[in-house]
Write a protein that holds these residues in place. Structure first.
Motif, PDB file in Angstrom:
ATOM      1  N   GLY A 132       0.816  -1.212   0.000  1.00 37.76           N
ATOM      2  CA  GLY A 132       0.000   0.000   0.000  1.00 37.76           C
ATOM      3  C   GLY A 132       0.846   1.255   0.000  1.00 37.76           C
ATOM      4  O   GLY A 132       2.080   1.216   0.014  1.00 37.76           O
ATOM      5  N   CYS A 133       0.154   2.402  -0.025  1.00 35.98           N
ATOM      6  CA  CYS A 133       0.846   3.689  -0.051  1.00 35.98           C
ATOM      7  C   CYS A 133       1.418   4.061   1.311  1.00 35.98           C
ATOM      8  O   CYS A 133       2.312   4.888   1.412  1.00 35.98           O
ATOM      9  CB  CYS A 133      -0.109   4.774  -0.545  1.00 35.98           C
ATOM     10  SG  CYS A 133      -0.465   4.595  -2.305  1.00 35.98           S
ATOM     11  N   LYS A 134       0.908   3.433   2.373  1.00 36.14           N
ATOM     12  CA  LYS A 134       1.417   3.733   3.716  1.00 36.14           C
ATOM     13  C   LYS A 134       2.430   2.684   4.176  1.00 36.14           C
ATOM     14  O   LYS A 134       2.839   2.700   5.328  1.00 36.14           O
ATOM     15  CB  LYS A 134       0.256   3.825   4.705  1.00 36.14           C
ATOM     16  CG  LYS A 134      -0.665   4.977   4.383  1.00 36.14           C
ATOM     17  CD  LYS A 134      -1.716   5.141   5.432  1.00 36.14           C
ATOM     18  CE  LYS A 134      -2.581   6.314   5.015  1.00 36.14           C
ATOM     19  NZ  LYS A 134      -3.315   6.889   6.095  1.00 36.14           N
ATOM     20  N   ASP A 135       2.827   1.772   3.265  1.00 32.42           N
ATOM     21  CA  ASP A 135       3.821   0.755   3.581  1.00 32.42           C
ATOM     22  C   ASP A 135       3.426  -0.047   4.824  1.00 32.42           C
ATOM     23  O   ASP A 135       4.239  -0.282   5.716  1.00 32.42           O
ATOM     24  CB  ASP A 135       5.191   1.410   3.801  1.00 32.42           C
ATOM     25  CG  ASP A 135       6.291   0.656   3.072  1.00 32.42           C
ATOM     26  OD1 ASP A 135       5.969  -0.227   2.248  1.00 32.42           O
ATOM     27  OD2 ASP A 135       7.461   0.940   3.340  1.00 32.42           O
ATOM     28  N   ALA A 136       2.161  -0.455   4.875  1.00 35.72           N
ATOM     29  CA  ALA A 136       1.646  -1.206   6.022  1.00 35.72           C
ATOM     30  C   ALA A 136       1.872  -2.713   5.824  1.00 35.72           C
ATOM     31  O   ALA A 136       1.811  -3.205   4.705  1.00 35.72           O
ATOM     32  CB  ALA A 136       0.151  -0.927   6.181  1.00 35.72           C
ATOM     33  N   PRO A 137       2.153  -3.418   6.921  1.00 35.80           N
ATOM     34  CA  PRO A 137       2.315  -4.873   6.787  1.00 35.80           C
ATOM     35  C   PRO A 137       1.038  -5.504   6.240  1.00 35.80           C
ATOM     36  O   PRO A 137      -0.057  -5.155   6.621  1.00 35.80           O
ATOM     37  CB  PRO A 137       2.579  -5.346   8.217  1.00 35.80           C
ATOM     38  CG  PRO A 137       3.026  -4.142   8.954  1.00 35.80           C
ATOM     39  CD  PRO A 137       2.352  -2.969   8.293  1.00 35.80           C
ATOM     40  N   GLY A 138       1.202  -6.427   5.343  1.00 37.60           N
ATOM     41  CA  GLY A 138       0.053  -7.113   4.743  1.00 37.60           C
ATOM     42  C   GLY A 138       0.531  -7.980   3.596  1.00 37.60           C
ATOM     43  O   GLY A 138       1.717  -8.062   3.298  1.00 37.60           O
ATOM     44  N   GLY A 168      10.668  -9.222  -8.284  1.00 34.86           N
ATOM     45  CA  GLY A 168      10.367  -7.864  -8.742  1.00 34.86           C
ATOM     46  C   GLY A 168       9.279  -7.203  -7.934  1.00 34.86           C
ATOM     47  O   GLY A 168       8.322  -7.827  -7.505  1.00 34.86           O
ATOM     48  N   ALA A 169       9.465  -5.921  -7.717  1.00 32.16           N
ATOM     49  CA  ALA A 169       8.483  -5.134  -6.981  1.00 32.16           C
ATOM     50  C   ALA A 169       7.382  -4.685  -7.939  1.00 32.16           C
ATOM     51  O   ALA A 169       7.644  -4.290  -9.068  1.00 32.16           O
ATOM     52  CB  ALA A 169       9.156  -3.927  -6.343  1.00 32.16           C
ATOM     53  N   ARG A 170       6.155  -4.778  -7.473  1.00 29.78           N
ATOM     54  CA  ARG A 170       5.013  -4.331  -8.282  1.00 29.78           C
ATOM     55  C   ARG A 170       4.344  -3.160  -7.567  1.00 29.78           C
ATOM     56  O   ARG A 170       4.388  -3.070  -6.343  1.00 29.78           O
ATOM     57  CB  ARG A 170       4.010  -5.475  -8.469  1.00 29.78           C
ATOM     58  CG  ARG A 170       4.589  -6.672  -9.174  1.00 29.78           C
ATOM     59  CD  ARG A 170       3.625  -7.847  -9.309  1.00 29.78           C
ATOM     60  NE  ARG A 170       2.539  -7.854  -8.359  1.00 29.78           N
ATOM     61  CZ  ARG A 170       1.238  -7.903  -8.689  1.00 29.78           C
ATOM     62  NH1 ARG A 170       0.869  -7.957  -9.941  1.00 29.78           N
ATOM     63  NH2 ARG A 170       0.297  -7.905  -7.765  1.00 29.78           N
ATOM     64  N   GLU A 171       3.750  -2.286  -8.377  1.00 23.76           N
ATOM     65  CA  GLU A 171       3.066  -1.116  -7.818  1.00 23.76           C
ATOM     66  C   GLU A 171       1.754  -0.890  -8.547  1.00 23.76           C
ATOM     67  O   GLU A 171       1.583  -1.303  -9.689  1.00 23.76           O
ATOM     68  CB  GLU A 171       3.935   0.132  -7.983  1.00 23.76           C
ATOM     69  CG  GLU A 171       5.229   0.094  -7.211  1.00 23.76           C
ATOM     70  CD  GLU A 171       6.034   1.378  -7.393  1.00 23.76           C
ATOM     71  OE1 GLU A 171       5.724   2.181  -8.301  1.00 23.76           O
ATOM     72  OE2 GLU A 171       6.989   1.581  -6.628  1.00 23.76           O
ATOM     73  N   THR A 172       0.868  -0.159  -7.863  1.00 30.35           N
ATOM     74  CA  THR A 172      -0.374   0.269  -8.514  1.00 30.35           C
ATOM     75  C   THR A 172      -0.054   1.449  -9.427  1.00 30.35           C
ATOM     76  O   THR A 172       1.068   1.972  -9.432  1.00 30.35           O
ATOM     77  CB  THR A 172      -1.414   0.710  -7.463  1.00 30.35           C
ATOM     78  OG1 THR A 172      -0.915   1.866  -6.788  1.00 30.35           O
ATOM     79  CG2 THR A 172      -1.732  -0.398  -6.478  1.00 30.35           C
ATOM     80  N   ASP A 173      -1.038   1.913 -10.174  1.00 27.35           N
ATOM     81  CA  ASP A 173      -0.855   3.062 -11.057  1.00 27.35           C
ATOM     82  C   ASP A 173      -0.463   4.316 -10.286  1.00 27.35           C
ATOM     83  O   ASP A 173       0.201   5.211 -10.828  1.00 27.35           O
ATOM     84  CB  ASP A 173      -2.150   3.342 -11.848  1.00 27.35           C
ATOM     85  CG  ASP A 173      -2.456   2.242 -12.842  1.00 27.35           C
ATOM     86  OD1 ASP A 173      -1.527   1.473 -13.184  1.00 27.35           O
ATOM     87  OD2 ASP A 173      -3.616   2.139 -13.270  1.00 27.35           O
ATOM     88  N   THR A 174      -0.859   4.377  -9.025  1.00 24.70           N
ATOM     89  CA  THR A 174      -0.549   5.551  -8.213  1.00 24.70           C
ATOM     90  C   THR A 174       0.753   5.394  -7.423  1.00 24.70           C
ATOM     91  O   THR A 174       1.095   6.260  -6.616  1.00 24.70           O
ATOM     92  CB  THR A 174      -1.709   5.840  -7.246  1.00 24.70           C
ATOM     93  OG1 THR A 174      -1.925   4.684  -6.432  1.00 24.70           O
ATOM     94  CG2 THR A 174      -2.983   6.195  -7.991  1.00 24.70           C
ATOM     95  N   GLY A 175       1.461   4.294  -7.629  1.00 26.38           N
ATOM     96  CA  GLY A 175       2.763   4.102  -6.980  1.00 26.38           C
ATOM     97  C   GLY A 175       2.722   3.384  -5.646  1.00 26.38           C
ATOM     98  O   GLY A 175       3.713   3.363  -4.928  1.00 26.38           O
ATOM     99  N   CYS A 176       1.595   2.787  -5.291  1.00 28.08           N
ATOM    100  CA  CYS A 176       1.504   2.050  -4.027  1.00 28.08           C
ATOM    101  C   CYS A 176       1.997   0.610  -4.223  1.00 28.08           C
ATOM    102  O   CYS A 176       1.730  -0.006  -5.250  1.00 28.08           O
ATOM    103  CB  CYS A 176       0.057   2.040  -3.530  1.00 28.08           C
ATOM    104  SG  CYS A 176      -0.594   3.694  -3.220  1.00 28.08           S
TER     105      CYS A 176
END
Length: 168
Positions: free
Chosen positions: A72-78, A113-121
């Protein structure tokens, strides 16, 4: 008359027991194999299995390794993933010079590889199931042999060592 029958039955039973004992002594003891299997991913050992298994029998072990990623955008554990690994090892043949094993493997690995959403999360890595089977891996006594399961992204190699188990 009944005494004659009882004596005959007792003699027959004694003869059967002696024959069974003699056959048991003539049969070779079941051979057992001591084996070790190391799981190596991208050059690093990540897991290990070992056991002693009788020729013709199988041993199945499962290891779990739960990994949690910050997402997520807040770098929360999950985004937990259970990196499940199940191996079945069965010695087919064994001698003083080599051991032949059948190995069945099922793994859950993470896609690199790291994946992100369109908004960078951040998104968690995707799990990938891998299944492999080796019908007859020949291992020289006491030496390591490698078997490549996945050749890239990530590399996954099994290192196997086996020998006859010492009899007590």
């Amino acid at each position: 008359m009944w005494k004659t029958r009882v004596v005959a039955v007792m003699l027959g039973a004694a003869s059967f027991m002696a024959q069974t004992h003699a056959e048991a002594q003539q049969r070779p003891a079941q051979q057992s194999v001591q084996w070790q299997l190391q799981v190596v991913s991208d050059g690093q050992q990540i897991d290990a299995f070992d056991g002693t298994t009788t020729v013709g029998q199988a041993r199945t072990d499962t290891h779990h390794h739960v990994v949690t990623h910050n997402v997520g955008c807040k770098d929360a554990p999950g985004g937990s993933i259970d990196l499940l690994r199940t191996l079945t090892v069965s010695p087919l043949q064994a001698s003083a010079t080599e051991v032949t094993l059948t190995i069945e493997a099922q793994e859950t690995i993470e896609e690199p590889g790291a994946r992100e959403t369109d908004t960078g999360c951040k998104l968690p890595p995707q799990p990938r199931r891998v299944a492999a089977s080796h019908p007859g891996l020949t291992v020289p006594d006491g030496q390591w042999v490698t078997w490549t399961i996945v050749d890239k992204n990530p590399t996954l190699v099994y290192r196997v060592k086996a020998s006859l188990a010492t009899q007590p």
